[in-house]
Design an enzyme around this catalytic site. Structure first.
Site, PDB file in Angstrom:
ATOM      1  N   THR B 136       0.821  -1.221   0.000  1.00  0.00           N
ATOM      2  CA  THR B 136       0.000   0.000   0.000  1.00  0.00           C
ATOM      3  C   THR B 136       0.854   1.270   0.000  1.00  0.00           C
ATOM      4  O   THR B 136       1.869   1.345   0.678  1.00  0.00           O
ATOM      5  CB  THR B 136      -0.885  -0.012   1.257  1.00  0.00           C
ATOM      6  OG1 THR B 136      -1.709  -1.173   1.200  1.00  0.00           O
ATOM      7  CG2 THR B 136      -1.763   1.224   1.359  1.00  0.00           C
ATOM      8  N   GLY B 398     -25.765  -1.700  27.099  1.00  0.00           N
ATOM      9  CA  GLY B 398     -26.114  -0.405  27.673  1.00  0.00           C
ATOM     10  C   GLY B 398     -24.897   0.411  28.065  1.00  0.00           C
ATOM     11  O   GLY B 398     -23.791   0.184  27.551  1.00  0.00           O
ATOM     12  N   GLU B 422      -6.675  -5.121   3.697  1.00  0.00           N
ATOM     13  CA  GLU B 422      -6.657  -6.249   2.743  1.00  0.00           C
ATOM     14  C   GLU B 422      -7.716  -6.044   1.665  1.00  0.00           C
ATOM     15  O   GLU B 422      -8.403  -6.987   1.258  1.00  0.00           O
ATOM     16  CB  GLU B 422      -6.907  -7.589   3.443  1.00  0.00           C
ATOM     17  CG  GLU B 422      -5.865  -7.996   4.460  1.00  0.00           C
ATOM     18  CD  GLU B 422      -4.462  -8.050   3.887  1.00  0.00           C
ATOM     19  OE1 GLU B 422      -4.332  -8.271   2.671  1.00  0.00           O
ATOM     20  OE2 GLU B 422      -3.504  -7.856   4.650  1.00  0.00           O
TER      21      GLU B 422
END
Lengths: 664, 664
Positions: B136, B398, B422
């Protein structure tokens, strides 16, 4: 379009008719003056440290110094309460001063007698005391009737004695109570002469004013870190009382009272007790949409910059990612929803403020039930959409959205908690179906503006489906209204059927509450648009497009079988709604979005994201502010390098050792 | 049920037939031995510090010391790669050693020539070198063809020269590269004699082995903090190359090669290049379900403890919250989905491992396309469900779910990023519809097991709706199959129509990919259940119930117009599917859930949540570990007390000042 997209981030708010329409005049001016004060003040600078890298107590300290400075500004500049609240929101940090006006002072004002107010309100207004509101307990949240803290009247000493009988009665999540607060409005079961009178409010001093030390019998802990590094500036507290004494005069006595001799004067109206929640929820109705608009704006700035792939091989450049349907269809419906939340929400708040002013003057609370319903519906509806919407924005930005400096993580952490605070949405949301059921059965829906639409549903059999032949038909408000009502009627009928059969509707009725919200916000947006239609301002078209995108994205969401699927439509009609939604999304993406984002005009300070800087593109900002400045870059971790080198030599030692052992 | 619920959290894994069925024998034994090693080792103790309160570099340092210790354990205990990977997952911290086997070594093994492997694989296996995978770039993610980094062959010196020509070509998010890695497999465009040959892999030394200093020409920054305090243990890197030289022998040369004279030998098959992504996605297919099971188990332990409200006024105690439909219908479908992800996912991984072993022996990659499709579909489907599912668990708990010590925040932060890494799910997910379209048009769907179901759809006109008269009919697999196929066919047809019309399907086809996943996982689960049906184990009933809950919660989700709404059903039939789903959810909640959670049997260490301690209830744990131990409790912030006292006196000074000015 020739202007460079994704870079038009103003340094300060810019005025214009569209902007003033979206913000409202008053809010816009407040914001402008606050941002001006902030920009001149180094304490509010966001670029000096990378907050998510700090130890929690350091980040909190930073926020506390901002809180102190805000108080100074309020006092010196004579900021109004509204101005001050707005300023807190703009710091984005959930400061410890937030509860003061949001819930502490508003309770003093509503629940104290005039004599009490004369003493306490000025102290709170000038921050001579620091206040919190202690309702929730470790074991008791939405079920206020289950609270265990007691306040027992000691007639002899004319005092209340406050106690936490169990671990589960520990007051929990109490904002600003972990370190800052000096006083707290404690919700406790009143006991007089061994008789219980239910929950009442008791103004209790919890820290010494001169030293900040805990008062005798008060045990307080700061609650520890929150999920997602959320609410870094707030010191939530866990608080227990061990025979803590307060004078009788500190029971909030506007409605109920205990007299000197122990006589209990009961409140004229029980409904007063939920006034404080209505107030907070009205604030949320007004503000929540903005929590979604900011991430949408950040995502806009990033996705109009980022390029990936080519749509066709002949394209010279990669495609700007906002030009993909996969990005548009995630962001633009959110822009439309957030706009609906903001525009309709501010009308709710305005009406509620008018009601409150009148109530404080005349004591008339006849509209309280309607405002209760309006605000609880708005709270659930707006927080669900905003909370989850922030994540949709982040994810639509791909991998870089996961960097803390994108700001999405902070925005999500500080928005999503609203689905469980001030009443868990699944619990408080049940009040809407309950009211629908009650008023439907009693035939009294016309008495509440919020539910008046039910009347029309009584003779649903007479309603016939409108003519729908083309995509264009879905832009007719009567078609949209028919579709939304049709769904609402189906869900209401299903709810009635389930209730009659004794089924547990606590899950399914959430969908009904949301459908009610869809309809109420659609109707509010539509009314607003009708007014605008008469005035014909220059920004009519983009607002109209947002309205249709809001309506059609309710009807058509391909991620789940679309709502339209549940309507009695032909295959061909189904296609039209799909295409109608796609066309309005594309219209906004190609014609209006730049203008809309510009009109909202969030400044760099407000967005606080490396993906939205006026003077750097997102890559430059991520690289310079994220990577180059990381405390772990360069020699930042060089003290660990010898350990790393040694780790890579470990195999040799271990092999030698094994070989040695083998020899023995 | 007399056993105290919500407290059965084992200290160590307990063996049993149901447990071994869910975990698989091998994984169970690996896990057991790792947990044993961890429990005896103080470095892995989770109770010594509250990680979310630490400064980022301190939390990271802590994780690095764990990584070092893991390496020691691997080497001394001779842990297998699988064992080591499992151990990393159990530390829950995304350690810097994660890429070593997940992506570094697997690339060496697949992409290096035998001679290269002989040199490098042993070094990597024993951690003599620390590896990362640099694909990347700052400006380029999913579009691998857009990468800009270059590797130019210098014939004279027999070297490649690696360069980052632009800011956007900076290698980004590269795991373990910010501080630790010594070597990186760099994906770069190969240039020989001025000619480009596309992306190839280059093993590049980035730090000196003796000192951990950067190699000449290598510029690296650590990436900075992530959203939600995510991946605290990973040092992702930003990396630039300025004429960095590596010998020709370090281009990974199993498939393509550059000879001494610059001759380029092209790969026999281009598809090899996506093998590494397939490997990672196969790992994800196997592991992702577990990321959801843990929060489900935590939520189970909490919601079987917590009580709120009474369902009827006559109840002596408040109702345990798991007994509300609003909690059940959120948690139990997730338990069923997570089980489907785990059971079907492990089959995908097993089949892929067998394929890989065979491929490495014989070179046969004929099944690669099918595995590519299977794993990309599994990656998208499983990460969407798991990521968002973690938040559903937290919200179903909650307010207390928002405390960092609930652990949900950490689990979400480390699961949700998988929807964008990915390959962004919206981008890589398009490969499924693309394959459907291609094979449908070519009539070749039978050649791929993953798509073979399409054949049946060709003569859909012959398929008639099954008889559906009662709730019970929805438990017939052929009815479920019909409903799922019906939806899939609708979405496939819509996709074909949109594609033919030239519409941008990048958004809508995500729904198709998810529907494909629904069907594929349903089919896988159903096959598994058929096998089990023959064996008739004691745990057949709960597995069957989970299967039906999985199927029916796809068909019936009241939050959106349900999928069933899109089916050609009558009003009465619609009611039956709603009731069928409710009945199986209730069946699991009342009969099976305790046994299922017990069979999964996550230990305290694995869950790492104050809501799931064996020796304390959630309130005790939150109070003691969260509040009492908070670094901001007690005198922790007492150095700020004078500032606070002074802040509360500020009004007086300011008023005096104003009064003074007024006098002048």
């Amino acid at each position: 379009m020739e202007t460079p997209r994704g870079r038009k981030i103003p340094k300060e708010p810019i005025e214009g008719p569209f902007t003033l329409f979206l913000w409202g005049d008053e809010k816009f001016r407040r914001r402008k003056s606050i941002l001006k004060a902030f920009s001149a003040n180094p304490i509010f600078s966001k670029s000096s440290v990378v907050t998510p890298s700090l130890a929690r107590k350091d980040a909190w300290t930073q926020a506390s110094l901002k809180a102190r400075e805000l108080i100074r500004l309020k006092l010196t500049e004579n900021w109004s309460h509204a101005q001050f609240m707005e300023a807190i929101r703009l710091t984005d940090n959930m400061l410890p001063v937030q509860p003061q006006f949001r819930i502490f002072l508003s309770n003093l004002e509503r629940q104290m007698s005039d004599e009490q107010k004369a003493i306490w309100v000025p102290k709170a207004e000038r921050f001579e005391i620091f206040g919190s509101y202690a309702q929730t307990e470790l074991g008791h949240g939405s079920n206020v009737r289950g609270l265990e803290t007691t306040a027992t009247f000691d007639k002899e000493k004319d005092e209340f004695v406050i106690n936490s009988p169990t671990l589960s009665s520990t007051k929990y999540w109490i904002g600003t109570t972990g370190v800052w607060a000096t006083h707290s409005i404690v919700v406790a079961r009143l006991i007089v002469d061994g008789k219980e009178y239910g929950n009442h409010l008791f103004l209790t001093q919890i820290r010494e004013l001169d030293t900040q030390r805990l008062m005798p019998g008060v045990e307080i802990y700061e609650l520890g870190p929150k999920a997602f590094q959320g609410m870094l500036g707030t010191d939530n507290g866990a608080m227990q009382f061990h025979d803590v004494r307060i004078p009788r005069s500190q029971m909030l006595a506007r409605n109920a009272q205990v007299l000197r001799d122990g006589t209990y004067i009961k409140p004229k109206n029980e409904k007063h007790s939920y006034g404080s929640m209505v107030t907070v929820r009205a604030i949320m109705a007004e503000s929540t949409g903005w929590d979604l608009l900011k991430p949408v704006a950040v995502a806009y700035h990033y996705t109009t910059f980022r390029k990936q792939f080519r749509k066709t091989n002949s394209q010279p450049e990669e495609t700007t990612v906002i030009d993909y349907a996969s990005v548009r269809h995630r962001l633009i419906p959110l822009l439309a929803q957030a706009t609906a939340l903001v525009l309709v929400g501010q009308n709710i708040k305005r009406a509620y403020d008018a009601y409150t002013a009148n109530f404080l003057k005349t004591g008339d609370f006849s509209q309280l039930e309607d405002f209760h319903l309006q605000t609880v519906g708005a709270k659930v509806y707006s927080t669900e959409i905003a909370g989850h919407g922030v994540e949709t924005c982040r994810i639509a930005c791909g991998g870089h959205g996961y960097h803390a400096l994108s700001g999405f993580g902070r925005m999500y952490a500080n928005a999503i908690n609203a689905v469980t605070y001030e009443g868990d949405n699944y619990v408080v949301g049940q009040q809407v179906p309950r009211a629908i059921l009650k008023h439907w059965r009693d035939g009294t829906e016309a008495s509440l503006p919020t539910l008046s639409y039910l009347s029309k549903m009584r003779d649903r059999s007479k309603v016939s489906a409108p003519r729908i032949e083309s995509e264009q038909d879905w832009f007719r408000p009567e078609v949209q209204r028919w579709a939304l009502e049709e769904r609402l009627v189906n869900l209401v009928q299903q709810h009635f059927e389930d209730t009659d059969a004794g089924r547990d509707t606590s899950y399914s009725c959430h969908a009904l509450t949301m459908a009610h919200g869809d309809f109420v916000y659609w109707r509010g947006f539509e009314e607003l648009l009708s007014d605008l239609d008469g005035e014909k301002p220059a920004f009519l078209e983009p607002v109209k497009a947002l309205f249709h995108a809001f309506a059609l994205s309710i009807l058509q969401d391909p991620h789940h079988a679309s709502l339209a699927n549940a309507l009695p439509l032909t295959q061909a009609q189904h296609r039209t709604v799909r295409l109608a939604k796609a066309s309005v999304v594309d219209e906004i993406a190609t014609k209006h979005i730049d203008g809309i984002i510009e009109a909202y005009g969030f400044t760099e300070f407000e967005l606080d994201s490396a993906l939205a800087r006026p003077d750097k593109n997102p890559y430059e900002a991520l690289f310079e502010e994220g990577a180059v400045r990381s405390e772990m870059s360069g020699n930042g971790m060089s003290h660990l390098w010898p350990m790393m080198v040694d780790t890579r030599n470990m195999w040799r030692r271990i092999e030698e050792e094994k070989a040695g052992k083998a020899k023995l």
